[in-house]
Design a protein around this motif. Structure first.
Motif, PDB file in Angstrom:
ATOM      1  N   ASP A 110       0.953  -1.147  -0.114  1.00 52.81           N
ATOM      2  CA  ASP A 110      -0.163  -0.040   0.119  1.00 52.81           C
ATOM      3  C   ASP A 110       0.875   1.298   0.038  1.00 52.81           C
ATOM      4  N   LYS A 111       0.614   2.214  -0.782  1.00 57.23           N
ATOM      5  CA  LYS A 111       1.215   3.375  -0.755  1.00 57.23           C
ATOM      6  C   LYS A 111       0.741   4.410   0.099  1.00 57.23           C
ATOM      7  N   ILE A 112       1.416   4.885   0.965  1.00 57.52           N
ATOM      8  CA  ILE A 112       0.973   6.132   1.915  1.00 57.52           C
ATOM      9  C   ILE A 112       1.288   7.365   1.574  1.00 57.52           C
ATOM     10  N   TYR A 113       0.187   8.364   1.313  1.00 53.75           N
ATOM     11  CA  TYR A 113       0.297   9.711   0.739  1.00 53.75           C
ATOM     12  C   TYR A 113       0.335  10.587   1.784  1.00 53.75           C
ATOM     13  N   LYS A 114       1.398  11.430   2.008  1.00 60.67           N
ATOM     14  CA  LYS A 114       1.608  12.506   2.992  1.00 60.67           C
ATOM     15  C   LYS A 114       1.462  13.928   2.240  1.00 60.67           C
ATOM     16  N   SER A 115       1.177  14.888   2.687  1.00 58.92           N
ATOM     17  CA  SER A 115       1.118  16.261   2.122  1.00 58.92           C
ATOM     18  C   SER A 115       1.866  16.916   2.948  1.00 58.92           C
ATOM     19  N   VAL A 116       3.096  17.495   2.497  1.00 62.18           N
ATOM     20  CA  VAL A 116       3.771  18.486   3.552  1.00 62.18           C
ATOM     21  C   VAL A 116       3.776  19.609   2.606  1.00 62.18           C
ATOM     22  N   LYS A 117       3.185  20.795   3.340  1.00 60.76           N
ATOM     23  CA  LYS A 117       2.850  21.894   2.290  1.00 60.76           C
ATOM     24  C   LYS A 117       2.964  23.087   3.359  1.00 60.76           C
ATOM     25  N   SER A 118       3.866  24.149   2.680  1.00 58.42           N
ATOM     26  CA  SER A 118       4.050  25.340   3.513  1.00 58.42           C
ATOM     27  C   SER A 118       3.707  26.580   2.460  1.00 58.42           C
ATOM     28  N   SER A 119       2.735  27.213   3.197  1.00 53.02           N
ATOM     29  CA  SER A 119       2.327  28.304   2.148  1.00 53.02           C
ATOM     30  C   SER A 119       3.158  29.598   2.648  1.00 53.02           C
ATOM     31  N   ILE A 120       2.847  30.786   1.979  1.00 56.90           N
ATOM     32  CA  ILE A 120       3.564  31.977   2.298  1.00 56.90           C
ATOM     33  C   ILE A 120       3.140  32.445   3.519  1.00 56.90           C
ATOM     34  N   ASP A 121       2.017  32.003   4.341  1.00 58.78           N
ATOM     35  CA  ASP A 121       1.865  32.618   5.666  1.00 58.78           C
ATOM     36  C   ASP A 121       2.804  32.253   6.620  1.00 58.78           C
ATOM     37  N   SER A 122       3.541  31.189   6.216  1.00 62.20           N
ATOM     38  CA  SER A 122       4.606  30.565   7.259  1.00 62.20           C
ATOM     39  C   SER A 122       5.849  31.154   7.166  1.00 62.20           C
ATOM     40  N   TYR A 123       6.060  32.123   6.174  1.00 65.98           N
ATOM     41  CA  TYR A 123       7.444  33.050   6.058  1.00 65.98           C
ATOM     42  C   TYR A 123       7.513  33.808   7.208  1.00 65.98           C
ATOM     43  N   ALA A 124       6.465  34.470   7.562  1.00 63.99           N
ATOM     44  CA  ALA A 124       6.833  35.390   8.678  1.00 63.99           C
ATOM     45  C   ALA A 124       7.046  34.793   9.965  1.00 63.99           C
ATOM     46  N   LYS A 125       6.442  33.696  10.248  1.00 63.35           N
ATOM     47  CA  LYS A 125       6.843  32.811  11.416  1.00 63.35           C
ATOM     48  C   LYS A 125       8.443  32.337  11.258  1.00 63.35           C
ATOM     49  N   LYS A 126       8.775  31.826  10.153  1.00 66.85           N
ATOM     50  CA  LYS A 126      10.146  31.333  10.082  1.00 66.85           C
ATOM     51  C   LYS A 126      11.035  32.750  10.057  1.00 66.85           C
ATOM     52  N   LEU A 127      10.913  33.678   9.863  1.00 64.68           N
ATOM     53  CA  LEU A 127      11.746  34.952   9.871  1.00 64.68           C
ATOM     54  C   LEU A 127      11.842  35.390  11.220  1.00 64.68           C
ATOM     55  N   ALA A 128      10.554  35.227  12.136  1.00 66.07           N
ATOM     56  CA  ALA A 128      10.274  35.847  13.490  1.00 66.07           C
ATOM     57  C   ALA A 128      11.601  34.939  14.466  1.00 66.07           C
ATOM     58  N   THR A 129      11.369  33.501  13.910  1.00 66.22           N
ATOM     59  CA  THR A 129      12.230  32.568  14.915  1.00 66.22           C
ATOM     60  C   THR A 129      13.814  32.916  14.340  1.00 66.22           C
ATOM     61  N   GLU A 130      14.087  33.130  13.041  1.00 68.21           N
ATOM     62  CA  GLU A 130      15.530  33.397  12.761  1.00 68.21           C
ATOM     63  C   GLU A 130      16.107  34.614  13.491  1.00 68.21           C
ATOM     64  N   PHE A 131      15.229  35.528  13.355  1.00 65.36           N
ATOM     65  CA  PHE A 131      15.879  36.931  13.791  1.00 65.36           C
ATOM     66  C   PHE A 131      15.390  37.077  15.332  1.00 65.36           C
ATOM     67  N   GLY A 132      14.893  36.184  16.130  1.00 70.73           N
ATOM     68  CA  GLY A 132      14.672  36.497  17.507  1.00 70.73           C
ATOM     69  C   GLY A 132      13.542  37.283  17.747  1.00 70.73           C
ATOM     70  N   LEU A 133      12.726  37.525  16.894  1.00 71.59           N
ATOM     71  CA  LEU A 133      11.440  38.532  16.944  1.00 71.59           C
ATOM     72  C   LEU A 133      10.427  37.738  17.699  1.00 71.59           C
ATOM     73  N   ASN A 134       9.278  38.451  18.051  1.00 65.84           N
ATOM     74  CA  ASN A 134       8.091  37.819  18.851  1.00 65.84           C
ATOM     75  C   ASN A 134       7.420  36.734  17.669  1.00 65.84           C
ATOM     76  N   ASP A 135       7.000  35.937  18.499  1.00 62.01           N
ATOM     77  CA  ASP A 135       6.402  34.846  17.687  1.00 62.01           C
ATOM     78  C   ASP A 135       4.875  34.903  17.176  1.00 62.01           C
ATOM     79  N   PHE A 136       4.448  36.350  17.441  1.00 60.24           N
ATOM     80  CA  PHE A 136       2.925  36.438  16.971  1.00 60.24           C
ATOM     81  C   PHE A 136       3.411  37.290  15.635  1.00 60.24           C
ATOM     82  N   THR A 137       2.954  36.739  14.480  1.00 57.22           N
ATOM     83  CA  THR A 137       3.010  37.151  13.380  1.00 57.22           C
ATOM     84  C   THR A 137       1.560  37.329  12.627  1.00 57.22           C
TER      85      THR A 137
END
Length: 375
Positions: A110-137
């Protein structure tokens, strides 16, 4: 009420970073490229303002472009200040990332299908983490007014002491879906943008990334005085020919900023170069301002950068004033409204009160007012 200060800014446009872009505007050395668009008869090459540093339409590639401009705006903030800094991203890019299909057969057939999807909405979160900013975006997508509305939302957060600093981002890179969609509506120019000109034949899309740092703290001659946004349209793409919907937004922006129309030093128009929007906008301008109003358009320099235009054009306009001039409107020969002619030569200017307009699809319209104090 405390003033919202415009502290730092940086961009990446088709002409380069902010200093390179201003130099290109001053010297009239504007770079314009081409992209392929779909038609019912096949494909055509259309003018397009591509970033000087290419960002490919692929997973997480846009993060590097955003990372570069964020780094320039938060460089002077210490750890405590960064923890009270939030990111608001404005973009019309719905979802760049392709779904990754992971099929694990394991020991079963059996083939198991998984969807790993990262929309542009996630970019602000990633940048906040990288630059040590508040995690509210926050990510805002309201067509051409996306990052302009993000600036207004930043003002609300700061005035209500939700945070100490806000980095407002605008992001737009080439999207085949967007490009083909605009072409299907027959509103792309075949040669060049001619804002408010009788011979205008449409807009030219452009890529753009920008960041601006806002706060009630710090020192700056620049302030965000206020603004207004509403959603009011005749149809999905435009407002009425007389531009009354735009009039409402501009008047409300003036009222909220406690500024009179006659006190505006200059106006940055939205000025797409399309037949209907330019007509509606210039009619609206004539109802709010006297015929001696100074107004100009920036899109012939960088293209219509859609969701990024709020931040991108704000930064360009501010830095032009910092360099002592208001940019002229390129490619204009004869105005569609006789008594209202956009600026045809660079005009010396070092300070003043300025209105910046952004009028988007779906009738989402935004007007910002900024001020530079005398040095």
């Amino acid at each position: 009420m405390s003033k919202i200060k415009i502290l730092k800014y940086e961009i990446n446009s088709a002409q380069g970073n902010i200093s390179q872009t201003i130099k290109a505007i001053k010297t009239n050395n504007i770079k314009l490229f081409h992209k392929r668009a779909s038609t019912i008869d096949g494909y055509i090459d259309v003018p397009y303002y591509l970033l000087s540093k290419e960002i490919k339409e692929e997973k997480n590639a846009i993060l590097k472009g955003l990372r570069d401009v964020v780094a320039k705006t938060v460089v002077d903030l210490d750890d405590k200040q960064r923890s009270s800094t939030i990111i608001i991203l404005g973009t019309s890019l719905a979802d760049l990332n392709i779904v990754n299909n992971i099929q694990d057969s394991l020991s079963s057939q059996d083939k198991i299908y998984k969807s790993v999807k990262s929309s542009i909405d996630s970019y602000a979160k990633k940048l906040a983490t990288e630059f040590g900013l508040n995690d509210f975006t926050v990510t805002i997508s309201s067509a051409c007014t996306s990052s302009a509305n993000a600036i207004l939302e930043a003002r609300n957060f700061l005035l209500n002491d939700i945070c100490e600093y806000v980095v407002v981002l605008g992001a737009e890179i080439f999207s085949k879906i967007t490009n083909d969609g605009f072409n299907s509506m027959r509103i792309l120019s075949a040669q060049k943008q001619r804002p408010f000109d009788v011979n205008r034949d449409g807009l030219i899309l452009g890529e753009g990334i920008g960041a601006v740092l806002l706060s009630k703290n710090g020192k700056s001659f620049w302030t965000l005085e206020g603004g207004f946004s509403n959603c009011n349209a005749v149809n999905i793409t435009s407002v009425s020919e007389d531009g009354l919907e735009y009039v409402d937004v501009m008047n409300a922006s003036l009222k909220n900023s406690k500024i009179k129309a006659q006190d505006i030093t200059a106006l940055k128009a939205h000025a797409t170069g399309t037949y209907t929007n330019d007509l509606s906008e210039i009619n609206a301008i004539s109802k709010v301002f006297d015929k001696d109003v100074v107004f100009t358009a920036l899109k012939p320099y960088v293209g219509h950068t859609l969701g990024s235009s709020g931040v991108l054009e704000l930064c360009i306009f501010i830095d032009a004033i910092e360099n002592g001039f208001i940019p002229k409107t390129l490619n204009h020969s004869k105005s569609i409204l006789k008594d209202y002619v956009p600026l045809l030569e660079h005009k010396e200017c070092y300070e003043g009160v300025f209105m910046l307009n952004y009028f988007g699809f779906g009738g989402n319209n935004t007007s910002l007012i900024i001020k530079k104090e005398k040095i």
